[in-house]
Design a protein around this motif. Structure first.
Motif, PDB file in Angstrom:
ATOM      1  N   ILE A  67     -24.775   1.371  10.237  1.00  0.00           N
ATOM      2  CA  ILE A  67     -24.848   1.232   8.922  1.00  0.00           C
ATOM      3  C   ILE A  67     -23.517   1.888   7.830  1.00  0.00           C
ATOM      4  N   ASP A  68     -22.990   1.149   7.221  1.00  0.00           N
ATOM      5  CA  ASP A  68     -21.916   1.792   6.155  1.00  0.00           C
ATOM      6  C   ASP A  68     -22.086   0.862   5.079  1.00  0.00           C
ATOM      7  N   GLY A  69     -23.132   1.568   4.245  1.00  0.00           N
ATOM      8  CA  GLY A  69     -23.338   0.965   2.729  1.00  0.00           C
ATOM      9  C   GLY A  69     -23.933  -0.390   2.928  1.00  0.00           C
ATOM     10  N   ASP A  70     -23.331  -1.651   2.572  1.00  0.00           N
ATOM     11  CA  ASP A  70     -23.581  -2.801   2.411  1.00  0.00           C
ATOM     12  C   ASP A  70     -23.222  -3.579   3.749  1.00  0.00           C
ATOM     13  N   LEU A  71     -22.595  -2.945   4.665  1.00  0.00           N
ATOM     14  CA  LEU A  71     -22.046  -3.342   5.731  1.00  0.00           C
ATOM     15  C   LEU A  71     -22.897  -2.866   6.915  1.00  0.00           C
ATOM     16  N   VAL A  72     -23.580  -3.751   7.769  1.00  0.00           N
ATOM     17  CA  VAL A  72     -24.377  -3.434   8.891  1.00  0.00           C
ATOM     18  C   VAL A  72     -23.819  -4.012  10.168  1.00  0.00           C
ATOM     19  N   SER A  73     -23.277  -3.492  11.109  1.00  0.00           N
ATOM     20  CA  SER A  73     -22.918  -4.232  12.379  1.00  0.00           C
ATOM     21  C   SER A  73     -23.761  -3.920  13.601  1.00  0.00           C
ATOM     22  N   SER A  74     -23.710  -4.641  14.509  1.00  0.00           N
ATOM     23  CA  SER A  74     -24.541  -4.432  15.672  1.00  0.00           C
ATOM     24  C   SER A  74     -23.787  -4.529  16.760  1.00  0.00           C
ATOM     25  N   SER A  75     -24.216  -4.109  18.025  1.00  0.00           N
ATOM     26  CA  SER A  75     -23.591  -4.088  19.153  1.00  0.00           C
ATOM     27  C   SER A  75     -23.958  -5.531  19.849  1.00  0.00           C
ATOM     28  N   GLY A  76     -23.768  -5.798  20.981  1.00  0.00           N
ATOM     29  CA  GLY A  76     -23.891  -7.164  21.706  1.00  0.00           C
ATOM     30  C   GLY A  76     -25.169  -7.916  21.697  1.00  0.00           C
ATOM     31  N   VAL A  77     -25.197  -9.058  21.292  1.00  0.00           N
ATOM     32  CA  VAL A  77     -26.247 -10.148  21.774  1.00  0.00           C
ATOM     33  C   VAL A  77     -27.577  -9.430  21.194  1.00  0.00           C
TER      34      VAL A  77
END
Length: 203
Positions: free
Chosen positions: A150-160
């Motif tokens: 989580i980086d503010g309004d950016l949320v990225s996840s790992s694979g699949v």
């Protein structure tokens, strides 16, 4: 919680899309207020998009998506082409300010990174493709050990499948942890609710 616009492209990974879509789409089973988010499938120009494993989806044009919603970008083999498609990247970059939150699953973070819009921000991606993803845009602060970041309004996840864990966490931040846990029971999913526990980081 805002509606979720999932940006599709030829060669998207189905579970990257339908895992989070199941989570967000099932919110209305527990939230009977009439304000539960809706899932929207869009693509750059609209029309039928062809995902992996013969997954065809009818989409609306990205420009037709309402302002202020959340955008989710999945991964898949098609991302290898998109990170070199300058017209696609330019259009996506222009559209990004319209969205209240950006979510990525798997190599979808490589596509977002290729726009230059998340330089200097923290993100993660599929660990099996991590070397390639990080080479796409070295200006991003890539996190190698994380189920999601989580980086503010950016949320990225790992694979699949990590996209499901991320989607439940996004839900928890809007509805509360108990609600998200109940939702995971509704979809009969064992939620890995700790973003720092990444069993695939060693791959």
């Amino acid at each position: 919680m805002k509606d979720i616009a999932i940006l599709l492209f030829d060669g998207f990974e189905p579970l990257d899309v339908y895992g989070p879509a199941e989570v967000f789409g099932c919110i209305e089973r527990l939230d009977t207020s009439g304000k539960a988010p809706h899932v929207i499938y869009c693509s750059l120009e609209g029309g039928i998009v062809h995902g992996s494993f013969n997954t065809d989806v009818q989409t609306i044009a990205l420009s037709a998506v309402q302002d202020g919603v959340t955008m989710l970008i999945p991964g898949g083999p098609g991302t290898r082409v998109l990170v070199k498609d300058q017209e696609f990247l330019r259009t996506l970059r222009q559209q990004l300010p319209r969205f209240s939150q950006l979510l990525t699953v798997c190599t979808g973070s490589a596509v977002l990174a290729a726009t230059g819009a998340i330089d200097g921000r923290r993100a993660t991606s599929n660990k099996r493709s991590f070397t390639w993803v990080t080479s796409v845009r070295e200006e991003v602060h890539w996190i190698g050990h994380a189920r999601w970041v989580i980086d503010g309004d950016l949320v990225s996840s790992s694979g699949v499948s990590a996209g499901i864990d991320m989607a439940l966490d996004v839900t928890a931040r809007s509805y509360g942890r108990a609600f998200a846990q109940s939702l995971s029971t509704v979809i009969e999913y064992v939620w890995n609710d700790k973003s720092e526990e990444d069993p695939f980081a060693a791959v």
